[in-house]
Write a protein that holds these residues in place. Structure first.
Motif, mmCIF file in Angstrom:
data_model
loop_
_atom_site.group_PDB
_atom_site.id
_atom_site.type_symbol
_atom_site.label_atom_id
_atom_site.label_comp_id
_atom_site.label_asym_id
_atom_site.label_seq_id
_atom_site.Cartn_x
_atom_site.Cartn_y
_atom_site.Cartn_z
ATOM 1 N N MET A 78 0.822 -1.212 0.000
ATOM 2 C CA MET A 78 0.000 0.000 0.000
ATOM 3 C C MET A 78 0.848 1.251 0.000
ATOM 4 N N HIS A 79 1.985 1.169 0.661
ATOM 5 C CA HIS A 79 2.919 2.300 0.648
ATOM 6 C C HIS A 79 3.350 2.583 -0.789
ATOM 7 N N SER A 98 -0.188 9.183 21.014
ATOM 8 C CA SER A 98 0.645 7.981 21.164
ATOM 9 C C SER A 98 0.171 6.860 20.251
ATOM 10 N N GLN A 99 -0.139 7.183 19.023
ATOM 11 C CA GLN A 99 -0.553 6.143 18.082
ATOM 12 C C GLN A 99 0.345 6.172 16.855
ATOM 13 N N ARG A 100 0.395 5.026 16.206
ATOM 14 C CA ARG A 100 1.249 4.905 15.047
ATOM 15 C C ARG A 100 0.479 4.172 13.955
ATOM 16 N N PRO A 101 -0.198 4.925 13.078
ATOM 17 C CA PRO A 101 -0.930 4.230 12.012
ATOM 18 C C PRO A 101 0.047 3.549 11.068
ATOM 19 N N ASP A 102 -0.399 2.517 10.377
ATOM 20 C CA ASP A 102 0.472 1.843 9.411
ATOM 21 C C ASP A 102 0.963 2.847 8.368
ATOM 22 N N LYS A 108 -3.180 13.562 6.533
ATOM 23 C CA LYS A 108 -4.615 13.701 6.821
ATOM 24 C C LYS A 108 -5.326 12.373 7.075
ATOM 25 N N VAL A 109 -4.848 11.326 6.400
ATOM 26 C CA VAL A 109 -5.548 10.048 6.485
ATOM 27 C C VAL A 109 -4.686 9.037 7.239
ATOM 28 N N ALA A 110 -5.241 8.499 8.318
ATOM 29 C CA ALA A 110 -4.541 7.455 9.072
ATOM 30 C C ALA A 110 -5.050 6.118 8.563
ATOM 31 N N MET A 111 -4.160 5.388 7.878
ATOM 32 C CA MET A 111 -4.592 4.129 7.287
ATOM 33 C C MET A 111 -4.089 2.957 8.128
ATOM 34 N N GLU A 112 -4.992 2.050 8.412
ATOM 35 C CA GLU A 112 -4.642 0.855 9.183
ATOM 36 C C GLU A 112 -4.956 -0.366 8.329
ATOM 37 N N TYR A 113 -3.962 -1.196 8.136
ATOM 38 C CA TYR A 113 -4.184 -2.458 7.445
ATOM 39 C C TYR A 113 -4.192 -3.529 8.523
ATOM 40 N N GLN A 114 -5.376 -3.999 8.870
ATOM 41 C CA GLN A 114 -5.515 -4.845 10.065
ATOM 42 C C GLN A 114 -5.706 -6.309 9.690
ATOM 43 N N CYS A 115 -4.711 -7.116 10.048
ATOM 44 C CA CYS A 115 -4.784 -8.539 9.702
ATOM 45 C C CYS A 115 -5.230 -9.395 10.882
ATOM 46 N N SER A 116 -4.811 -8.990 12.083
ATOM 47 C CA SER A 116 -5.129 -9.841 13.239
ATOM 48 C C SER A 116 -6.374 -9.318 13.939
ATOM 49 N N HIS A 117 -7.001 -10.203 14.668
ATOM 50 C CA HIS A 117 -8.207 -9.846 15.406
ATOM 51 C C HIS A 117 -7.860 -8.840 16.494
ATOM 52 N N MET A 118 -8.737 -7.897 16.768
ATOM 53 C CA MET A 118 -8.535 -7.004 17.907
ATOM 54 C C MET A 118 -9.876 -6.744 18.559
ATOM 55 N N SER A 119 -9.836 -6.237 19.806
ATOM 56 C CA SER A 119 -11.096 -6.051 20.526
ATOM 57 C C SER A 119 -11.851 -4.846 19.958
ATOM 58 N N ILE A 140 -8.506 -0.956 6.513
ATOM 59 C CA ILE A 140 -8.653 -1.976 5.479
ATOM 60 C C ILE A 140 -8.427 -3.330 6.134
ATOM 61 N N TYR A 141 -9.317 -4.238 5.848
ATOM 62 C CA TYR A 141 -9.243 -5.568 6.463
ATOM 63 C C TYR A 141 -8.239 -6.446 5.723
ATOM 64 N N GLY A 142 -7.412 -7.156 6.497
ATOM 65 C CA GLY A 142 -6.419 -8.035 5.870
ATOM 66 C C GLY A 142 -6.417 -9.446 6.439
ATOM 67 N N GLY A 143 -7.417 -9.768 7.213
ATOM 68 C CA GLY A 143 -7.461 -11.085 7.856
ATOM 69 C C GLY A 143 -7.863 -12.199 6.905
#
Ligand SMILES: [Zn+2]
Length: 380
Positions: A78-79, A98-102, A108-119, A140-143
């Motif tokens: 994606m990068h 204290s956050q670090r988006p992918d 302006k846009v914080a993009m998260e590519y999330q593969c693992s389950h989270m609460s 964006i879902y990556g699971g």
């Protein structure tokens, strides 16, 4: 992680397919985690793409170890995709929250590519953190692939957190598969039960999609009202015979008020635009609405109807879905859609059926008369 800092505090990125020379340079000097400042080591084996990992295991706020190959590859893809046309920073640290988006795109846009389950809580907190910092959260879902059963797709509570809404696509969900370098867009999402959805599915190769992504609308109706009634019957039977039966709050209310769940008027349990907002089957909330309000007051206002449903939510008879990524539509919008239909079909004039045969005939006539009205308001 794909970005570390060297001993001079300079960022070193492995996002763009590092060559032998860069790998060699990185190997022969010391690097540190940009978040906790602890030493990191280069991992460049035969299997995973080259990345950094903490030299010793300890609690690091921003990076948990064990980033999967899938996550590393997806993030790097994606990068490379976005930087063709936009400013993009990988793993940028946002000290205020204290956050670090992918990826941080154009600041302006914080993009998260999330593969693992989270609460749910963690997903909501991160999303809120970005919003409070003036950023647009884009998940964006990556699971694992979304499972398909017959013509329906299974979206769990976790999957549903990624749902977005737009007037053109209705509810939609975007996933990315790094193995095939392919986006998969599920749009026009229509639930037939809490986690089973009809969907229109498109696969778009990464290289052919612009950033920001814009998708073509797919046409063609994939759900008919008769399909819907069949699914509804199936759902009712399942509740009655295989689940809690009469202890089910909905079924017990239906029987206590002298009704039969299989012989309810056809407008109780119709598919309605925005119905994904409520986790329960539409037959449940539409029955409560009818029984608690519309039977005495067919011309009720949407606010009164909302109060009825809110009360059922408070009692635990109904549950709302949690959608952190959008604030429109709301429950009130859903109710307005239903009341519009209820009032335009003159819903109060019919008596309830006495037999299954009579009910089938009634649903057939209802489908003939109102299918177009219902389906054109349902599908975008
Ligand atoms: Zn760290």
């Amino acid at each position: 992680m794909l970005v570390a800092v060297d001993q001079y505090g300079q960022a070193v990125s492995l996002a763009n397919r590092p060559n032998e020379q860069l790998i060699h340079e990185v190997r022969s000097s010391r690097h540190f985690c940009p978040s906790c400042r602890q030493p990191v080591i280069l991992k460049a084996g035969a299997i995973k793409i080259p990345h950094f990992a903490h030299a010793s295991s300890h609690a690091c706020e921003a990076f948990s170890e064990g980033e999967s190959e899938r996550h590393l590859k997806g993030k790097a893809d994606m990068h490379n995709w976005i930087r063709r046309t936009h400013e993009v920073e990988m793993e940028a640290y946002l000290p205020e929250i204290s956050q670090r988006p992918d990826l941080l795109v154009d600041g302006k846009v914080a993009m998260e590519y999330q593969c693992s389950h989270m609460s749910v809580d963690l997903f909501v907190n991160r999303t809120e953190g970005y919003k409070q910092n003036g950023l647009f959260p884009f998940w964006i879902y990556g699971g694992p692939p979304i499972k398909k059963r017959a013509q329906l797709y299974h979206f769990s509570v976790f999957h549903r957190l990624f749902f977005q809404y737009s007037p053109l696509f209705g509810f939609w969900f975007l996933s990315y598969c790094p193995d095939r370098e392919l986006f998969i867009l599920y749009s026009q999402l229509i639930p037939v039960q809490s986690s089973l959805y009809f969907a229109s599915v498109q696969m778009i190769p990464l290289h052919s999609l612009p950033y920001p992504p814009s998708f073509a609308k797919t046409s063609g109706s994939f759900l008919t009202l008769s399909d819907w009634f069949r699914q509804k019957q199936h759902w009712l039977q399942k509740q009655l015979y295989f689940r809690q039966g009469l202890y089910h709050p909905f079924l017990s209310t239906v029987y206590k008020t002298g009704h039969n769940p299989f012989l309810l008027p056809p407008w109780v349990g119709v598919p309605i635009r925005f119905m994904a907002l409520i986790k329960n089957h539409p037959v449940e909330w539409q029955f409560y609405l009818w029984n608690d309000l519309l039977v005495h007051k067919p011309k009720a206002e949407s606010k009164e109807a909302a109060a009825v449903l809110q009360e059922r939510v408070r009692k635990g008879d109904l549950q709302l879905n949690m959608f952190p990524l959008f604030s429109f539509p709301t429950l009130l919008d859903l109710i307005e859609e239903y009341l519009l239909l209820f009032q335009s079909i003159g819903a109060m004039n019919e008596k309830e059926s006495k037999t299954t045969l009579e009910q089938m005939e009634k649903e057939r006539r209802f489908t003939e008369d109102f299918e177009e009205l219902i389906m054109t308001r349902l599908i975008f």
